[in-house]
Scaffold this active site. Structure first.
Site, short mmCIF file in Angstrom:
data_model
loop_
_atom_site.label_atom_id
_atom_site.label_comp_id
_atom_site.label_asym_id
_atom_site.label_seq_id
_atom_site.Cartn_x
_atom_site.Cartn_y
_atom_site.Cartn_z
N ASP A 25 0.66 -1.11 0.20
CA ASP A 25 0.18 0.03 0.41
C ASP A 25 0.52 0.74 0.27
O ASP A 25 2.31 1.38 0.70
CB ASP A 25 -0.70 -0.12 1.54
CG ASP A 25 -2.39 0.71 0.96
OD1 ASP A 25 -2.04 0.85 -0.31
OD2 ASP A 25 -3.54 1.15 2.56
N HIS A 42 2.32 2.64 -9.30
CA HIS A 42 1.75 2.07 -9.36
C HIS A 42 3.51 1.36 -10.77
O HIS A 42 3.38 0.21 -9.10
CB HIS A 42 0.53 2.20 -10.08
CG HIS A 42 -0.86 2.37 -9.22
ND1 HIS A 42 -0.59 1.70 -8.07
CD2 HIS A 42 -2.03 2.99 -9.60
CE1 HIS A 42 -1.41 2.04 -7.73
NE2 HIS A 42 -2.25 3.63 -8.46
N LEU A 136 10.90 -20.39 -4.75
CA LEU A 136 9.84 -19.96 -4.59
C LEU A 136 8.10 -19.44 -4.59
O LEU A 136 8.16 -19.99 -6.41
CB LEU A 136 9.99 -18.23 -4.36
CG LEU A 136 8.81 -16.84 -3.83
CD1 LEU A 136 8.90 -17.21 -2.07
CD2 LEU A 136 9.73 -15.76 -4.35
C1 IPE Z 1 -5.83 -2.71 -0.47
O1 IPE Z 1 -4.83 -1.11 -0.30
C2 IPE Z 1 -5.35 -3.57 -1.71
C3 IPE Z 1 -4.17 -3.62 -2.24
C4 IPE Z 1 -3.16 -3.21 -1.47
C5 IPE Z 1 -4.11 -4.65 -3.15
P1 IPE Z 1 -6.42 0.04 -0.13
O2 IPE Z 1 -5.43 0.95 -0.41
O3 IPE Z 1 -7.28 -0.44 -1.88
O4 IPE Z 1 -6.68 -0.43 0.76
P2 IPE Z 1 -7.80 0.44 1.81
O5 IPE Z 1 -9.28 0.71 0.44
O6 IPE Z 1 -7.33 1.65 1.83
O7 IPE Z 1 -8.34 -0.52 2.90
C1 IPE Z 2 -1.44 0.50 -3.36
O1 IPE Z 2 -1.19 1.66 -3.57
C2 IPE Z 2 -1.85 -1.10 -4.77
C3 IPE Z 2 -3.22 -0.34 -5.09
C4 IPE Z 2 -3.96 -1.09 -4.07
C5 IPE Z 2 -3.61 -1.48 -6.27
P1 IPE Z 2 -2.76 2.46 -3.14
O2 IPE Z 2 -3.26 2.65 -4.56
O3 IPE Z 2 -3.68 2.26 -2.42
O4 IPE Z 2 -1.90 3.70 -2.55
P2 IPE Z 2 -2.66 4.79 -1.47
O5 IPE Z 2 -2.69 4.01 -0.47
O6 IPE Z 2 -3.90 6.00 -2.35
O7 IPE Z 2 -1.41 5.99 -1.19
MG MG Z 3 -4.57 2.25 -0.69
#
Ligand code: IPE
Ligand code: IPE
Ligand code: MG
Length: 252
Positions: A25, A42, A136
């Site tokens: 995240d 990303h 792995l």
């Molecule tokens: C969780 O991250 C899902 C992934 C990393 C794929 P999110 O950024 O979507 O989670 P929430 O919405 O903040 O809980």
């Molecule tokens: C995690 O990073 C990637 C996915 C959920 C696909 P985020 O896109 O949720 O990044 P933040 O949480 O907005 O910083």
């Molecule tokens: Mg996020």
């Protein structure tokens, strides 16, 4: 092979986690801090995936499960979802051969029905090519949700045998997406949030949880090392008392 569940049998304590599960995240915030579009975060996140796979191989971790796209991430703006799908295609096209050369078995776990034919074809080909690798196991959770996983396991049991027999814990465990991996020893979430976000709800029952403010694109071998060091300091009691652990260690 089906692994025993941590609630049925006490798993062996190892110095290196056998299975690490990570919520990757913070990509969006990483990009925002640099005045870049979210997609830049990303893209950079793919680099962290590469570094993490490498570090896990070096450290002898056997299973790595990465949350790439949750069943709730469809709620994001369509343009971001489309870019994520495109990145997924590119990553598969570029990385599968390298993973194979490094002895990695790749699996995509989640509801694949919503992905287009191109992505499904790549997923199938990647899984097929790497299926016999043993160094792995890399599980990429895509359109994955913990609740979906439990439901699909129960439904597949019902389809097989009707509702006549009661369903056991072991039955459900055997039908989950990660039935052939031990339960995660260590869970890591980057990006500062302290929640599970519908990741491995069943399998995290006794997993050690580690939360770090590091944003996923900044995650590297050093942060992984800190998480593993924290894991090593934990006392994994699985319901027992500390004294019982000391006694058991003295006997062995
Ligand atoms: C969780 O991250 C899902 C992934 C990393 C794929 P999110 O950024 O979507 O989670 P929430 O919405 O903040 O809980
Ligand atoms: C995690 O990073 C990637 C996915 C959920 C696909 P985020 O896109 O949720 O990044 P933040 O949480 O907005 O910083
Ligand atoms: Mg996020």
């Amino acid at each position: 092979m089906t692994f025993k569940s941590s609630t049925a049998e006490i798993p062996e304590a190892r110095l290196t986690p056998r299975h690490i599960a990570i919520i990757m995240d913070g990509n969006g915030r990483w990009a925002r801090q640099r005045m870049l579009p979210r997609v830049a975060g990303h893209k950079r996140g793919v680099e962290s995936v590469r570094a993490t796979v490498r570090a896990c191989i070096e450290r002898g971790v056997e299973h790595l499960t990465l949350f790439a796209f949750s069943s709730e991430n469809w709620r994001r703006p369509a343009a971001e979802v489309d870019t994520l799908m495109e990145l997924f295609v590119i990553a598969l096209e570029r990385e599968v051969d390298k993973l194979h050369q490094n002895g990695v078995r790749l699996r995509i776990v989640g509801n694949l029905e919503r992905f287009g034919p191109r992505l499904n074809k790549l997923i199938k080909a990647g899984e097929e090519l790497t299926r016999n690798n043993t160094r792995l196991t890399l599980n990429i959770a895509a359109n994955y949700g913990g609740r979906w996983d439990i439901l699909q396991a129960v439904n597949s049991l019902l389809l097989d045998r009707g509702a006549s027999e009661p369903i056991s814990e072991a039955d459900i465990a055997s039908r989950l997406c990660l039935a052939d991996c031990p339960e995660p020893d260590l869970f890591i979430r980057t990006g500062g949030e302290q929640r599970i976000s519908n990741f491995l709800l069943w399998q995290l029952a006794y997993t050690e949880l580690y939360f770090t403010d590091t944003l996923w694109p900044d995650f590297d071998e050093a942060v992984l090392g800190e998480a593993i060091a924290s894991y090593r300091r934990r006392e994994r009691r699985f319901g027992r008392t500390s004294d019982q652990l000391i006694e058991a260690a003295a006997k062995s």
